[in-house]
Write a protein that holds these residues in place. Structure first.
Motif, PDB file in Angstrom:
ATOM      1  N   GLU A 212       0.693  -1.072  -0.098  1.00 17.71           N
ATOM      2  CA  GLU A 212      -0.072  -0.086   0.075  1.00 17.71           C
ATOM      3  C   GLU A 212       0.883   1.153   0.005  1.00 17.71           C
ATOM      4  OE1 GLU A 212      -3.148   0.064  -0.707  1.00 17.71           O
ATOM      5  OE2 GLU A 212      -3.284  -2.269  -0.533  1.00 17.71           O
ATOM      6  N   CYS A 213       2.114   1.292   0.202  1.00 18.79           N
ATOM      7  CA  CYS A 213       2.781   2.053   0.102  1.00 18.79           C
ATOM      8  C   CYS A 213       3.018   2.931  -1.218  1.00 18.79           C
ATOM      9  CB  CYS A 213       4.464   1.881   0.510  1.00 18.79           C
ATOM     10  SG  CYS A 213       4.598   1.460   2.205  1.00 18.79           S
ATOM     11  N   ARG A 214       2.692   2.007  -2.092  1.00 17.10           N
ATOM     12  CA  ARG A 214       2.789   2.488  -3.452  1.00 17.10           C
ATOM     13  C   ARG A 214       1.633   3.624  -3.941  1.00 17.10           C
ATOM     14  NH1 ARG A 214       6.054  -0.400  -6.360  1.00 17.10           N
ATOM     15  NH2 ARG A 214       6.688  -2.509  -5.626  1.00 17.10           N
ATOM     16  N   VAL A 215       0.678   3.542  -2.893  1.00 17.09           N
ATOM     17  CA  VAL A 215      -0.311   4.874  -2.994  1.00 17.09           C
ATOM     18  C   VAL A 215       0.604   6.060  -3.040  1.00 17.09           C
ATOM     19  CG1 VAL A 215      -2.340   5.789  -2.036  1.00 17.09           C
ATOM     20  CG2 VAL A 215      -2.181   3.439  -2.337  1.00 17.09           C
ATOM     21  N   LEU A 216       1.399   6.085  -2.140  1.00 19.54           N
ATOM     22  CA  LEU A 216       2.055   7.545  -2.078  1.00 19.54           C
ATOM     23  C   LEU A 216       2.989   7.703  -2.869  1.00 19.54           C
ATOM     24  CD1 LEU A 216       2.910   6.987   2.034  1.00 19.54           C
ATOM     25  CD2 LEU A 216       0.863   8.241   0.928  1.00 19.54           C
ATOM     26  N   ALA A 217       3.223   6.789  -3.997  1.00 21.16           N
ATOM     27  CA  ALA A 217       3.998   7.161  -5.092  1.00 21.16           C
ATOM     28  C   ALA A 217       3.297   7.749  -6.297  1.00 21.16           C
ATOM     29  CB  ALA A 217       4.878   6.172  -5.592  1.00 21.16           C
ATOM     30  N   GLU A 218       1.766   7.583  -6.203  1.00 28.79           N
ATOM     31  CA  GLU A 218       1.088   8.279  -7.174  1.00 28.79           C
ATOM     32  C   GLU A 218       1.264   9.641  -7.499  1.00 28.79           C
ATOM     33  OE1 GLU A 218      -2.813   5.451  -6.297  1.00 28.79           O
ATOM     34  OE2 GLU A 218      -3.075   7.526  -5.851  1.00 28.79           O
ATOM     35  N   PRO A 219       1.590  10.137  -8.851  1.00 30.64           N
ATOM     36  CA  PRO A 219       1.820  11.668  -9.035  1.00 30.64           C
ATOM     37  C   PRO A 219       0.722  12.517  -8.792  1.00 30.64           C
ATOM     38  CG  PRO A 219       1.238  10.378 -11.127  1.00 30.64           C
ATOM     39  CD  PRO A 219       1.071   9.472  -9.921  1.00 30.64           C
ATOM     40  N   SER A 220      -0.326  12.315  -8.918  1.00 30.66           N
ATOM     41  CA  SER A 220      -1.347  13.187  -8.382  1.00 30.66           C
ATOM     42  C   SER A 220      -1.673  13.918  -6.951  1.00 30.66           C
ATOM     43  CB  SER A 220      -2.877  12.623  -8.610  1.00 30.66           C
ATOM     44  OG  SER A 220      -4.029  13.441  -8.407  1.00 30.66           O
ATOM     45  N   LEU A 221      -1.624  14.966  -6.685  1.00 31.96           N
ATOM     46  CA  LEU A 221      -1.639  15.481  -5.507  1.00 31.96           C
ATOM     47  C   LEU A 221      -2.807  16.361  -5.071  1.00 31.96           C
ATOM     48  CD1 LEU A 221       1.755  17.172  -4.061  1.00 31.96           C
ATOM     49  CD2 LEU A 221       0.431  15.574  -2.929  1.00 31.96           C
ATOM     50  N   VAL A 222      -4.012  15.514  -5.439  1.00 36.70           N
ATOM     51  CA  VAL A 222      -5.474  16.119  -5.168  1.00 36.70           C
ATOM     52  C   VAL A 222      -6.110  15.118  -4.362  1.00 36.70           C
ATOM     53  CG1 VAL A 222      -5.389  17.514  -7.369  1.00 36.70           C
ATOM     54  CG2 VAL A 222      -6.225  15.137  -7.469  1.00 36.70           C
TER      55      VAL A 222
END
Length: 1003
Positions: A101-111
């Motif tokens: 689930e750490c990969r969620v924090l790699a998502e480029p979107s910051l919205v």
């Protein structure tokens, strides 16, 4: 030697607390591939708890070194992970349980994720197919909880990336609410599958019947308002019915829906391998825990229509459809919403809400009160209760304030003029600050808490995570200041009486349309509805903010004005006051927001023309209504200092005199307000009136002496107060009885006489005040109106020794120097004492006193005046009490120093203590004197002119009665009370005054 990058000073600056341990752990982290150069170590500075973030990374590296290595290579991912695990041990534990689930924090979107995105992803997680979950219950529940926490990670990432968390608070709270709604939707899918599983636990139902059961989940509280916390109970209400054309009826649908609701709640809240999310709380439903878990819409409406308490409507204020059948949820909203907004019309609605808030505070454990972020004084609940009450009261007639969230409601209330923009802005800022603290507290362990930490280390972490202060101590000080500000605003707005008054208005009263308003104004007591409407139009027309506030205030103010004796004049006076002060920043805000001011203002304006006319000259005095203290008489020293300052400021005596008279008018207005509002009693008012009169006369005398350049080395001059002025017993409209005395020092007698006469003439001229007359009455001087206007002390001595009559000695009983040269004042007092306190008084002189009293009653009463209604000279009124008391003084003051006083009541009390009058008789005389004094002043305050005769006109009596704090319709009661009290007083007087013989043996 340690490398520079891991020097202890560097670690301390970054924010590590356990410096030696951190240096060791950093070296271990570097060994598994994490960059530990100075610039990358600075990334830990963004963590609320760098030590915890460091420990979590190492634990992650132990189980997934490959993943840690992957993260280490991506600066964006690395920083996001450090921020999240550094602010939340609870989410750190989640990532350790589910490293991928750490990969969620790699998502480029910051919205922030949207409601529809989260609903789709959570439905996909449980394998949604045609309204049912395809995964087995155990797997579906785990998938649901993991998917939910994945969405929370997305939200926390945005939250922690913000430079100031308050800037994104509204969006974060909305996203958390939408995530909860998505979780409930997914849990409902699971519930349907479990309830319809033919091999599942009992009770179970055919799939078709489950599909035909329409269940809507209504969010309440923060979930309904879209302002949920990270970990909050989610308050819900379940509404169900059978689908149209279904093979089941509503009764069967309720049974199935109850089963669905039960499974849904355990899917969210029961303990399992993957921890529960939060509590689903259905206890705000009709009848609470004792009521049915699920009801039909009709059953809800029947309950709310017949049985619901006021607090239940407040709980419904923020309701909205969260999950389940949207069409049923919308019907619920359309049916319930009118009931919510009409609830403020219920009896004692506002008071019941206020009492409920007080009970919430009272139920907090004593040891937690000062640490409660939510429920304690100055906490979130103070803001929420205030806003909700304002919404419910004003939303009854104004749809613009019918919004869900607290911040949105504050904006709407300010836009509509119900609260000031400044107050709205303060509440919003304080609300966001408190919510950020609440979020950061709950994030730490991902558990529900509202208690500020007590430990220094926890406070330090909270300060870093909230970015609200540089240290824990600074954070506590900022929080304490916020609490104090919130509590003050809450008390001012939440308890202001305008709310109760608006809540009592009918819908027809809140709209000031011309046709309806004219009839309404006439019905409630306005004699000139057309004139009143003209005033209302002048106050409310236009698009200005003041006009908007007036439109909100006037429906209530009109009712309060109508409660007064003269609402037409009251409205005119309010318009004049608004015209004078409407452009100021404080006046309308004070009337709207300050406790009691609006009602006090309407009471004085509709109850006293005397006050209305003075307020027209001193509109700023309306500010005194906010505080009893501001209406108390000012002390003599302060007033005298102000008058001295005026004398030094103006070189021209006439201009200075006008300024001094203006001070007098201002202070009499202060005392009039205190009198009408019952802030001070009649004796305090009398003292205040006496003091300002003395200061005024003394100030004018000093002006004249300075201008005439006649100091006390040439001529001594003094003013002696007589009558009620000398006794310190002035009322509104009382004359100032005085006499003048002078003594040549360095002037020949003829020149001294001319100088003294000029002083007296100038004093008469400078004291003229057309707006509030200061009548200087010299009729009590020797020989009365035929005597010299001014006399030397020797002339007084010679006159009293040779010509003085008994009535003149009696007049001197209330003689008291009020201004002038101290030596002369003292010498006159000594002379007066030899006259008014004779060593003996013979029977002839006593008979003369009684004869003069009878003559006064027969000759001084105005022609045609009813002696039972004259408050000064009538039977049993002021004159009777004063003449009896003065007779005792003439006889006995020489031997009893306690009787040597110019005060009527002090002399009466002394006479009673020395048994010249019995306690019961003394009480009756005092009661009559005080009541007559109050009536006399009340007549002046009501009529704005001086009169001594109690009127017979019922309207006039009604106005006087209201000033005397009688209820409406008490004109007859006032009249009867006055006649009864004075009749009894007269009986006592006649027995004591006329029944005495020439010596004490006759008494």
């Amino acid at each position: 030697m340690p490398r520079p990058a891991t020097g202890l000073s560097v670690l301390a600056r970054i924010g590590f607390a356990e410096l030696t341990a951190a240096r060791t752990l950093i070296e271990q982290l570097g060994e598994v591939g994490w960059p530990v150069e100075p610039d990358t170590l600075e990334e830990f500075a963004a963590a609320a708890d760098p030590d915890e973030a460091l420990r979590t990374l190492l634990r992650l590296g132990e189980t997934r070194p490959d993943l840690l290595s992957e993260i280490a290579q991506d600066p964006f991912w690395r920083r996001a992970l450090i921020r999240v695990i550094g602010v939340s041990e609870g989410l750190a534990d989640f990532l350790l349980r589910h490293p991928e689930e750490c990969r969620v924090l790699a998502e480029p979107s910051l919205v922030l994720p949207t409601a529809s995105e989260m609903r789709e992803r959570l439905a996909l997680a449980v394998g949604e197919e045609d309204g049912f979950a395809s995964l087995p219950e155990r797997e579906a529940v785990i998938a649901l909880r993991v998917a939910y926490r994945r969405e929370v990670l997305r939200i926390v990432r945005v939250d922690t990336e913000a430079e100031d968390p308050r800037d994104v608070l509204d969006g974060v709270a909305r996203a958390l609410s939408d995530a909860a709604a998505a979780a409930l939707s997914a849990a409902l899918l699971i519930a349907r599958s479990v309830a319809a599983d033919p091999a599942g636990e009992l009770p179970r139902f055919p799939r078709a019947e489950v599909a035909a059961t329409r269940l809507a989940i209504i969010g309440m509280g923060k979930a309904g308002a879209g302002e949920l916390n990270y970990v909050s109970d989610v308050d819900v209400i379940f509404v169900a019915e059978a689908a149209e054309d279904a093979d089941i009826d509503n009764q069967r649908a309720i049974v199935i829906a109850t089963r669905l609701a039960t499974i849904l709640m355990r899917s969210i809240s029961e303990s399992a391998i993957e921890p529960a999310l939060w509590e689903v709380d259905p206890n705000l439903r009709p009848e609470g825990k004792q009521g049915a878990l699920v009801r039909t819409l009709e059953s809800h409406l029947a309950y709310y229509d017949r049985w619901a308490k006021s607090w239940e409507f407040q709980a419904l204020l923020k309701h909205r459809h969260l999950a389940g059948d949207a069409e049923l949820g919308e019907r619920y909203h359309r049916a319930i919403d009118p009931l919510v907004w009409a609830s403020s019309g219920r009896e004692n609605f506002v008071e019941s809400v206020q009492r409920m808030r007080e009970r919430v505070t009272a139920n907090i454990p004593a040891e937690d009160v000062s640490f409660q972020l939510k429920l304690g004084p100055g906490g979130l609940r103070d803001i929420e209760f205030t806003v909700q009450l304002l919404q419910l009261v004003h939303g009854f007639a104004d749809e613009s304030v019918r919004v869900g969230g607290t911040v949105a409601a504050l904006r709407a209330l300010a836009d509509a003029g119900y609260i000031g923009r400044e107050e709205s802005g303060e509440f919003m800022a304080d609300y966001r600050l408190l919510r950020v603290l609440e979020h950061r507290l709950q994030l730490q362990q991902m558990r529900r808490t509202h208690l500020m930490p007590r430990e220094d280390d926890a406070l330090r972490i909270l300060a870093r995570g909230s970015r609200l202060a540089a240290s824990g101590g600074d954070l506590v000080r900022r929080w304490e200041a916020t609490k104090q500000r919130v509590r003050q605003l809450h008390e001012r707005l939440f308890y202001r009486p305008l709310l109760s008054a608006v809540a009592e208005l009918g819908m027809d009263e809140t709209r000031l349309t011309t046709a309806a308003a004219g009839a309404r104004l006439a019905a409630i007591g306005f004699r000139d509805p057309a004139g009143a409407l003209a005033h209302i139009a002048a106050l409310t027309n236009g698009i200005s903010r003041s006009a908007a506030i007036q439109r909100n205030l006037l429906p209530v103010l009109l009712r309060w004005l109508a409660d007064g004796a003269d609402p037409d004049y009251g409205l005119l006076a309010f318009r004049r006051l608004s015209d004078a002060l409407g452009s100021t920043h404080w006046f309308l805000r004070m009337v709207r927001d300050s406790s009691g001011v609006a009602e006090r203002l309407t009471k004085v304006l509709s109850g006293s023309r005397f006050i209305g006319e003075l307020l027209d000259k001193f509109p700023e005095a309306a500010a005194w209504l906010e505080s009893d203290t501001l209406m108390h008489p000012r002390d003599e020293a302060a007033l005298a200092a102000e008058v001295r300052a005026i004398r030094s400021r103006y070189s021209e005596p006439d201009r200075a005199a006008r300024a001094v008279l203006r001070v007098r008018r201002r202070e009499i207005l202060r005392l009039a307000l205190a009198s009408v509002l019952g802030v001070c009693d009649v004796r305090t008012i009398a003292t205040g009136l006496t003091v300002i009169t003395e200061v005024t006369i003394g100030g004018l005398l000093d002006l004249i002496r300075e201008d005439a350049t006649l100091d006390d080395t040439q001529l001594e001059f003094a003013i002696i107060g007589m009558g009620r002025l000398g006794g310190g017993e002035l009322g509104f409209g009382s004359d100032a009885d005085i006499i003048y005395v002078y003594r040549p020092v360095a002037l020949d007698p003829e020149r001294a006489a001319r100088a003294a006469g000029k002083i007296a003439t100038e004093l008469s001229r400078l004291s003229q005040d057309a707006r509030l007359p200061l009548d200087l009455d010299l009729d009590l001087r020797p020989e009365g109106r035929n005597g010299a206007l001014v006399r030397t002390l020797d002339s007084y001595r010679a006159y009293y020794a040779r010509w003085s009559l008994t009535w003149e000695a009696q007049a001197l009983l209330r003689a008291r120097p009020i201004a002038g040269d101290p030596a002369l004042c003292a010498d006159f007092t000594a002379l007066a004492d030899t006259v008014r306190y004779p060593v003996s008084i013979d029977a002839a002189e006593l008979r003369e006193v009684r004869r003069i009293k009878a003559r006064v009653e027969g000759e001084r009463l105005p022609k045609g005046a009813d002696p039972t209604r004259h408050v000064k000279l009538g039977r049993g009124s002021l004159s009777d009490v004063e003449w009896f008391t003065q007779l005792v003084q003439l006889e006995h003051a020489a031997g009893i120093p306690e009787l040597r006083t110019t005060s009527t009541l002090d002399a009466l009390h002394a006479a009673q203590r020395h048994q010249f009058v019995g306690q019961e008789d003394a009480d009756q005389l005092e009661k009559a004197w005080l009541f007559a004094s109050r009536v006399r002043s009340a007549m002046t305050l009501w009529l704005n002119r001086t009169t001594d005769v109690l009127p017979r006109d019922r309207d006039q009596l009604e106005g006087i009665a209201r000033i005397l704090e009688y209820p409406a319709g008490s004109a007859g009661d006032l009249e009867q009370d006055y006649l009864r009290i004075t009749r009894r007083s007269r009986a006592v007087f006649e027995q004591l005054f006329y029944g005495w013989g020439s010596d004490t043996s006759e008494r």
